[in-house]
Enzyme design. Structure first.
Site, mmCIF file in Angstrom:
data_model
loop_
_atom_site.group_PDB
_atom_site.id
_atom_site.type_symbol
_atom_site.label_atom_id
_atom_site.label_comp_id
_atom_site.label_asym_id
_atom_site.label_seq_id
_atom_site.Cartn_x
_atom_site.Cartn_y
_atom_site.Cartn_z
ATOM 1 N N HIS A 55 50.470 3.403 -31.906
ATOM 2 C CA HIS A 55 51.652 4.129 -31.408
ATOM 3 C C HIS A 55 52.580 4.588 -32.536
ATOM 4 O O HIS A 55 53.508 5.355 -32.284
ATOM 5 C CB HIS A 55 52.451 3.242 -30.447
ATOM 6 C CG HIS A 55 51.696 2.899 -29.193
ATOM 7 N ND1 HIS A 55 51.204 3.845 -28.327
ATOM 8 C CD2 HIS A 55 51.328 1.697 -28.670
ATOM 9 C CE1 HIS A 55 50.573 3.253 -27.319
ATOM 10 N NE2 HIS A 55 50.627 1.946 -27.516
ATOM 11 N N GLN A 58 44.162 -7.612 -28.805
ATOM 12 C CA GLN A 58 45.368 -7.652 -27.970
ATOM 13 C C GLN A 58 45.029 -7.995 -26.523
ATOM 14 O O GLN A 58 44.101 -7.431 -25.925
ATOM 15 C CB GLN A 58 46.110 -6.325 -28.058
ATOM 16 C CG GLN A 58 46.853 -6.199 -29.374
ATOM 17 C CD GLN A 58 47.994 -5.225 -29.269
ATOM 18 O OE1 GLN A 58 47.810 -4.038 -29.470
ATOM 19 N NE2 GLN A 58 49.186 -5.721 -28.928
ATOM 20 N N GLU A 68 46.544 -7.690 -23.060
ATOM 21 C CA GLU A 68 47.643 -6.888 -22.506
ATOM 22 C C GLU A 68 47.247 -6.191 -21.202
ATOM 23 O O GLU A 68 47.700 -5.083 -20.940
ATOM 24 C CB GLU A 68 48.156 -5.878 -23.556
ATOM 25 C CG GLU A 68 47.095 -5.101 -24.293
ATOM 26 C CD GLU A 68 47.636 -4.260 -25.439
ATOM 27 O OE1 GLU A 68 48.853 -4.225 -25.657
ATOM 28 O OE2 GLU A 68 46.811 -3.608 -26.109
ATOM 29 N N ASP A 119 52.797 -3.631 -22.808
ATOM 30 C CA ASP A 119 51.627 -3.154 -22.065
ATOM 31 C C ASP A 119 51.259 -4.125 -20.962
ATOM 32 O O ASP A 119 50.874 -3.699 -19.864
ATOM 33 C CB ASP A 119 50.430 -2.937 -23.002
ATOM 34 C CG ASP A 119 50.431 -1.535 -23.574
ATOM 35 O OD1 ASP A 119 50.570 -0.580 -22.796
ATOM 36 O OD2 ASP A 119 50.321 -1.393 -24.803
HETATM 37 C C1 3PY Z 1 52.995 -4.258 -26.402
HETATM 38 O O1 3PY Z 1 54.016 -4.928 -26.228
HETATM 39 O O2 3PY Z 1 52.386 -3.699 -25.488
HETATM 40 C C2 3PY Z 1 52.448 -4.123 -27.743
HETATM 41 O O3 3PY Z 1 51.316 -3.767 -27.899
HETATM 42 C C3 3PY Z 1 53.319 -4.365 -28.895
HETATM 43 O O4 3PY Z 1 54.137 -3.266 -29.062
#
Ligand code: 3PY
Length: 252
Positions: free
Chosen positions: A46, A148, A150, A176
């Site tokens: 991002h 990640q 998320e 996310d």
């Molecule tokens: C999120 O919080 O989704 C991230 O990937 C960190 O910015």
């Protein structure tokens, strides 16, 4: 003085990092001059950082004693290869939803026979300050594989993801996570997903990590048992400080 992230984590020190979205090395160098960080996230998902910025930025960060970690835009073999070959000490891959995703990411990150990483170590040794011949013998155990967590699916599969061999860090993206789960940021369901990930990572002996927007949040997460936190972003800090000074100027 900060140490490279893998060494710090091995010594049970906390991973304290900041999030870089601006591509110019002057920003990283200015922030790192104060010391105290052992990793810096270069955000090519991002942020404005792209792969032509990787080599220069990564070398400036590593020269300060911190580990350059590159967040690539998507789960992709060639993106991982570009980031590692430019000298990342670890790659963060967004949106890992399953153990299969994690295993594929690990494989792309390691040289054969452990994985399928292509061979071209001309520039990556520079951030470790080692000779070209030394890098490939150390890379698989020196580099950090970070995914990640998320999404709702990732939370459902989080124990299986944590169990994947070769995966080092489960990194929660809380923003996310709330969007993908369609729950309020900070709600009970959101927090339960975060705590489930923390527990799964710790039980599997993996590093539990989370993005934080400020030092107070980061301190709280460290107290909960997280091993690695970001404390703020370059763009967030700049905007917040300008707002604060404008308010101070205009206040009566
Ligand atoms: C999120 O919080 O989704 C991230 O990937 C960190 O910015």
């Amino acid at each position: 003085k900060a140490t490279y992230l893998r060494n710090a984590l091995a010594k049970k020190e906390k991973g304290i990092g900041f999030w870089l979205t601006f591509p110019h090395p002057s920003i990283a160098k200015t922030i790192l001059a104060g010391g105290g960080f052992n990793w810096v996230l270069m955000d090519a998902e991002h942020g404005l950082i792209t792969d032509s910025d990787y080599y220069t930025l990564a070398n400036h960060i590593a020269a300060s004693g911190a580990s350059p970690i590159i967040r690539i835009p998507v789960d992709s073999e060639w993106q991982i290869k570009r980031a590692l070959d430019a000298g990342a000490h670890g790659v963060m891959t967004p949106m890992c939803h399953s153990a299969e995703d994690a295993a594929r990411i690990v494989s792309w990150s390691k040289y054969p026979p452990l994985g399928s990483r292509g061979y071209g170590p001309m520039f990556c040794p520079h951030t470790f300050n080692v000779a070209e011949a030394t890098y490939p013998t150390q890379a698989d155990k020196s580099l950090l594989v970070i995914v990640q967590i998320e999404s709702r699916k990732a939370i459902e599969n989080v124990e299986a993801i944590a169990a994947v061999p070769g995966l080092d860090v489960l990194f929660i993206g809380p923003f996310d996570l709330s969007k993908q789960m369609n729950v309020q940021f900070g709600s009970d369901e959101h927090e339960a997903a975060i705590q489930k990930t923390l527990k799964a990572a710790k039980s599997a002996g993996k590093t539990a990590a989370i993005f934080c927007s400020n030092g107070a949040q980061a301190k709280e997460r460290l107290a909960q048992g997280f091993d690695m936190v970001s404390i703020t972003t370059d763009v967030g800090s700049v905007a917040a400080e300008f707002d604060r000074q404008l308010a101070a100027t205009l206040s009566v």
